[in-house]
Design a protein around this motif. Structure first.
Motif, PDB file in Angstrom:
ATOM      1  N   VAL A   1       0.839  -1.205   0.000  1.00  0.00           N
ATOM      2  CA  VAL A   1       0.000   0.000   0.000  1.00  0.00           C
ATOM      3  C   VAL A   1       0.872   1.252   0.000  1.00  0.00           C
ATOM      4  CG1 VAL A   1      -1.797   1.278   1.244  1.00  0.00           C
ATOM      5  CG2 VAL A   1      -1.855  -1.234   1.181  1.00  0.00           C
ATOM      6  N   VAL A   2       1.922   1.249   0.779  1.00  0.00           N
ATOM      7  CA  VAL A   2       2.836   2.397   0.832  1.00  0.00           C
ATOM      8  C   VAL A   2       3.416   2.669  -0.551  1.00  0.00           C
ATOM      9  CG1 VAL A   2       5.053   3.210   1.743  1.00  0.00           C
ATOM     10  CG2 VAL A   2       3.383   2.133   3.278  1.00  0.00           C
ATOM     11  N   ASP A   3       3.875   1.616  -1.224  1.00  0.00           N
ATOM     12  CA  ASP A   3       4.452   1.785  -2.560  1.00  0.00           C
ATOM     13  C   ASP A   3       3.400   2.287  -3.550  1.00  0.00           C
ATOM     14  OD1 ASP A   3       6.858   0.951  -1.512  1.00  0.00           O
ATOM     15  OD2 ASP A   3       6.745  -1.063  -2.370  1.00  0.00           O
ATOM     16  N   TRP A   4       2.178   1.745  -3.459  1.00  0.00           N
ATOM     17  CA  TRP A   4       1.094   2.170  -4.357  1.00  0.00           C
ATOM     18  C   TRP A   4       0.754   3.644  -4.121  1.00  0.00           C
ATOM     19  CZ3 TRP A   4      -3.903   3.440  -2.482  1.00  0.00           C
ATOM     20  CH2 TRP A   4      -4.838   3.747  -3.489  1.00  0.00           C
ATOM     21  N   ALA A   5       0.665   4.045  -2.853  1.00  0.00           N
ATOM     22  CA  ALA A   5       0.304   5.430  -2.523  1.00  0.00           C
ATOM     23  C   ALA A   5       1.391   6.412  -2.922  1.00  0.00           C
ATOM     24  CB  ALA A   5      -0.001   5.550  -1.030  1.00  0.00           C
ATOM     25  N   GLY A   6       2.629   5.949  -2.967  1.00  0.00           N
ATOM     26  CA  GLY A   6       3.729   6.821  -3.366  1.00  0.00           C
ATOM     27  C   GLY A   6       4.258   7.713  -2.258  1.00  0.00           C
ATOM     28  N   ASP A   7       3.735   7.530  -1.043  1.00  0.00           N
ATOM     29  CA  ASP A   7       4.157   8.363   0.082  1.00  0.00           C
ATOM     30  C   ASP A   7       3.792   7.632   1.372  1.00  0.00           C
ATOM     31  OD1 ASP A   7       4.571  10.280   2.065  1.00  0.00           O
ATOM     32  OD2 ASP A   7       2.976  11.615   1.353  1.00  0.00           O
ATOM     33  N   PRO A   8       4.779   7.257   2.203  1.00  0.00           N
ATOM     34  CA  PRO A   8       4.449   6.557   3.437  1.00  0.00           C
ATOM     35  C   PRO A   8       3.538   7.366   4.355  1.00  0.00           C
ATOM     36  CG  PRO A   8       6.827   6.933   3.280  1.00  0.00           C
ATOM     37  CD  PRO A   8       6.202   7.452   2.031  1.00  0.00           C
ATOM     38  N   GLY A   9       3.622   8.693   4.288  1.00  0.00           N
ATOM     39  CA  GLY A   9       2.781   9.546   5.113  1.00  0.00           C
ATOM     40  C   GLY A   9       1.315   9.542   4.693  1.00  0.00           C
ATOM     41  N   ALA A  10       1.026   9.010   3.508  1.00  0.00           N
ATOM     42  CA  ALA A  10      -0.359   8.947   3.037  1.00  0.00           C
ATOM     43  C   ALA A  10      -1.152   7.877   3.779  1.00  0.00           C
ATOM     44  CB  ALA A  10      -0.391   8.678   1.528  1.00  0.00           C
ATOM     45  N   VAL A  11      -0.460   6.883   4.330  1.00  0.00           N
ATOM     46  CA  VAL A  11      -1.140   5.843   5.117  1.00  0.00           C
ATOM     47  C   VAL A  11      -1.344   6.410   6.518  1.00  0.00           C
ATOM     48  CG1 VAL A  11      -1.043   3.486   6.006  1.00  0.00           C
ATOM     49  CG2 VAL A  11      -0.104   4.002   3.745  1.00  0.00           C
ATOM     50  N   VAL A  12      -2.585   6.799   6.811  1.00  0.00           N
ATOM     51  CA  VAL A  12      -2.863   7.498   8.067  1.00  0.00           C
ATOM     52  C   VAL A  12      -3.390   6.573   9.162  1.00  0.00           C
ATOM     53  CG1 VAL A  12      -3.157   9.745   6.974  1.00  0.00           C
ATOM     54  CG2 VAL A  12      -5.153   8.251   7.256  1.00  0.00           C
ATOM     55  N   ASP A  13      -3.760   5.347   8.802  1.00  0.00           N
ATOM     56  CA  ASP A  13      -4.209   4.372   9.793  1.00  0.00           C
ATOM     57  C   ASP A  13      -4.028   2.982   9.201  1.00  0.00           C
ATOM     58  OD1 ASP A  13      -5.319   3.623  12.284  1.00  0.00           O
ATOM     59  OD2 ASP A  13      -7.302   3.404  11.397  1.00  0.00           O
ATOM     60  N   TYR A  14      -3.713   2.034  10.073  1.00  0.00           N
ATOM     61  CA  TYR A  14      -3.506   0.659   9.613  1.00  0.00           C
ATOM     62  C   TYR A  14      -3.735  -0.260  10.794  1.00  0.00           C
ATOM     63  CZ  TYR A  14      -0.925  -3.435   7.765  1.00  0.00           C
ATOM     64  OH  TYR A  14      -0.546  -4.681   7.345  1.00  0.00           O
ATOM     65  N   GLY A  15      -4.509  -1.295  10.560  1.00  0.00           N
ATOM     66  CA  GLY A  15      -4.763  -2.262  11.623  1.00  0.00           C
ATOM     67  C   GLY A  15      -4.979  -3.646  11.048  1.00  0.00           C
ATOM     68  N   VAL A  16      -4.688  -4.646  11.859  1.00  0.00           N
ATOM     69  CA  VAL A  16      -4.885  -6.041  11.457  1.00  0.00           C
ATOM     70  C   VAL A  16      -5.291  -6.852  12.675  1.00  0.00           C
ATOM     71  CG1 VAL A  16      -3.041  -5.851   9.722  1.00  0.00           C
ATOM     72  CG2 VAL A  16      -2.535  -6.912  11.912  1.00  0.00           C
ATOM     73  N   ARG A  17      -5.749  -8.051  12.418  1.00  0.00           N
ATOM     74  CA  ARG A  17      -5.904  -9.076  13.450  1.00  0.00           C
ATOM     75  C   ARG A  17      -4.966 -10.203  13.057  1.00  0.00           C
ATOM     76  NH1 ARG A  17     -12.294  -8.776  13.557  1.00  0.00           N
ATOM     77  NH2 ARG A  17     -12.485  -7.023  14.977  1.00  0.00           N
ATOM     78  N   PHE A  18      -4.176 -10.649  14.007  1.00  0.00           N
ATOM     79  CA  PHE A  18      -3.271 -11.766  13.740  1.00  0.00           C
ATOM     80  C   PHE A  18      -4.083 -13.056  13.857  1.00  0.00           C
ATOM     81  CE2 PHE A  18      -0.617  -8.338  15.442  1.00  0.00           C
ATOM     82  CZ  PHE A  18       0.261  -8.181  14.374  1.00  0.00           C
ATOM     83  N   THR A  19      -4.201 -13.795  12.765  1.00  0.00           N
ATOM     84  CA  THR A  19      -5.074 -14.964  12.757  1.00  0.00           C
ATOM     85  C   THR A  19      -4.326 -16.289  12.854  1.00  0.00           C
ATOM     86  OG1 THR A  19      -5.129 -14.943  10.346  1.00  0.00           O
ATOM     87  CG2 THR A  19      -6.913 -13.796  11.501  1.00  0.00           C
ATOM     88  N   ARG A  20      -3.093 -16.330  12.348  1.00  0.00           N
ATOM     89  CA  ARG A  20      -2.270 -17.527  12.516  1.00  0.00           C
ATOM     90  C   ARG A  20      -0.809 -17.165  12.296  1.00  0.00           C
ATOM     91  NH1 ARG A  20      -4.840 -21.720   8.474  1.00  0.00           N
ATOM     92  NH2 ARG A  20      -6.237 -21.407  10.139  1.00  0.00           N
ATOM     93  N   PRO A  21       0.079 -17.950  12.897  1.00  0.00           N
ATOM     94  CA  PRO A  21       1.510 -17.633  12.772  1.00  0.00           C
ATOM     95  C   PRO A  21       2.041 -17.937  11.378  1.00  0.00           C
ATOM     96  CG  PRO A  21       1.215 -19.669  14.000  1.00  0.00           C
ATOM     97  CD  PRO A  21      -0.160 -19.113  13.753  1.00  0.00           C
ATOM     98  N   VAL A  22       3.182 -17.336  11.078  1.00  0.00           N
ATOM     99  CA  VAL A  22       3.880 -17.571   9.814  1.00  0.00           C
ATOM    100  C   VAL A  22       5.138 -18.376  10.123  1.00  0.00           C
ATOM    101  CG1 VAL A  22       5.057 -16.501   7.860  1.00  0.00           C
ATOM    102  CG2 VAL A  22       2.990 -15.435   8.809  1.00  0.00           C
ATOM    103  N   PRO A  23       5.089 -19.709   9.951  1.00  0.00           N
ATOM    104  CA  PRO A  23       6.285 -20.526  10.181  1.00  0.00           C
ATOM    105  C   PRO A  23       7.338 -20.236   9.106  1.00  0.00           C
ATOM    106  CG  PRO A  23       4.302 -21.898  10.048  1.00  0.00           C
ATOM    107  CD  PRO A  23       3.932 -20.519   9.613  1.00  0.00           C
ATOM    108  N   VAL A  24       8.574 -20.142   9.536  1.00  0.00           N
ATOM    109  CA  VAL A  24       9.679 -19.890   8.609  1.00  0.00           C
ATOM    110  C   VAL A  24      10.622 -21.085   8.693  1.00  0.00           C
ATOM    111  CG1 VAL A  24      11.544 -18.338   7.958  1.00  0.00           C
ATOM    112  CG2 VAL A  24       9.415 -17.402   8.917  1.00  0.00           C
ATOM    113  N   PRO A  25      10.654 -21.920   7.643  1.00  0.00           N
ATOM    114  CA  PRO A  25      11.453 -23.145   7.686  1.00  0.00           C
ATOM    115  C   PRO A  25      12.950 -22.863   7.601  1.00  0.00           C
ATOM    116  CG  PRO A  25      10.519 -22.854   5.496  1.00  0.00           C
ATOM    117  CD  PRO A  25       9.964 -21.751   6.359  1.00  0.00           C
TER     118      PRO A  25
END
Length: 144
Positions: A74-98
């Protein structure tokens, strides 16, 4: 059109429009680097034995690292990191790294809401690993 060249224009956006897709790979050394930078030295992010002893499938990526990897689209698409004024997620499952190997985080970003009056768009992210969602309700508010 008015605006900054290369940046999305509000008038060109509509609900349901895909604004990008990306695959992000993580390997164990990325976790070690992130641990050092963030100060999150929890052994579930680097010690296989410890991670499995506490019931995880193995070493897992930091939640905040996964979250950041997703929103960078999203930051790259917007072209400006400051354009992202809010961001939230729910962590639903872990990301195993082999080890050896990589975990591949698949990210798709779609316009969820366009608010012309506020000059914002809500970008909804689908974030999966091996077809399973790892972040739920991942939404970024972007001011254009």
């Amino acid at each position: 059109m008015n605006g900054t060249p290369g940046r999305p224009q509000l008038a060109d956006l509509e609900v349901g429009q895909t604004v990008g897709t990306r695959n992000v790979t993580l390997e164990r050394r990325d976790l070690v680097r992130y641990a050092g930078a963030s100060g999150d030295l929890n052994p579930i992010h680097w010690n296989e034995r410890f991670a499995t002893e506490v019931g995880l499938p193995g070493v897992i990526a930091h939640g905040m690292l996964t979250m950041a990897a997703a929103v960078n689209l999203v930051v790259d698409w917007a072209g400006d990191p400051g354009a992202v004024v809010d961001y939230g997620v729910r962590f639903t499952r872990p990301v195993p790294v082999p080890d050896p190997g990589v975990a591949t985080i698949e990210v798709t970003a779609v316009i969820g809401v366009v608010d012309v009056e506020a000059r914002t768009v809500r970008v909804d992210l689908t974030v999966t690993v091996d077809g399973a969602r790892v972040l739920g309700k991942a939404q970024a508010l972007v001011r254009l």
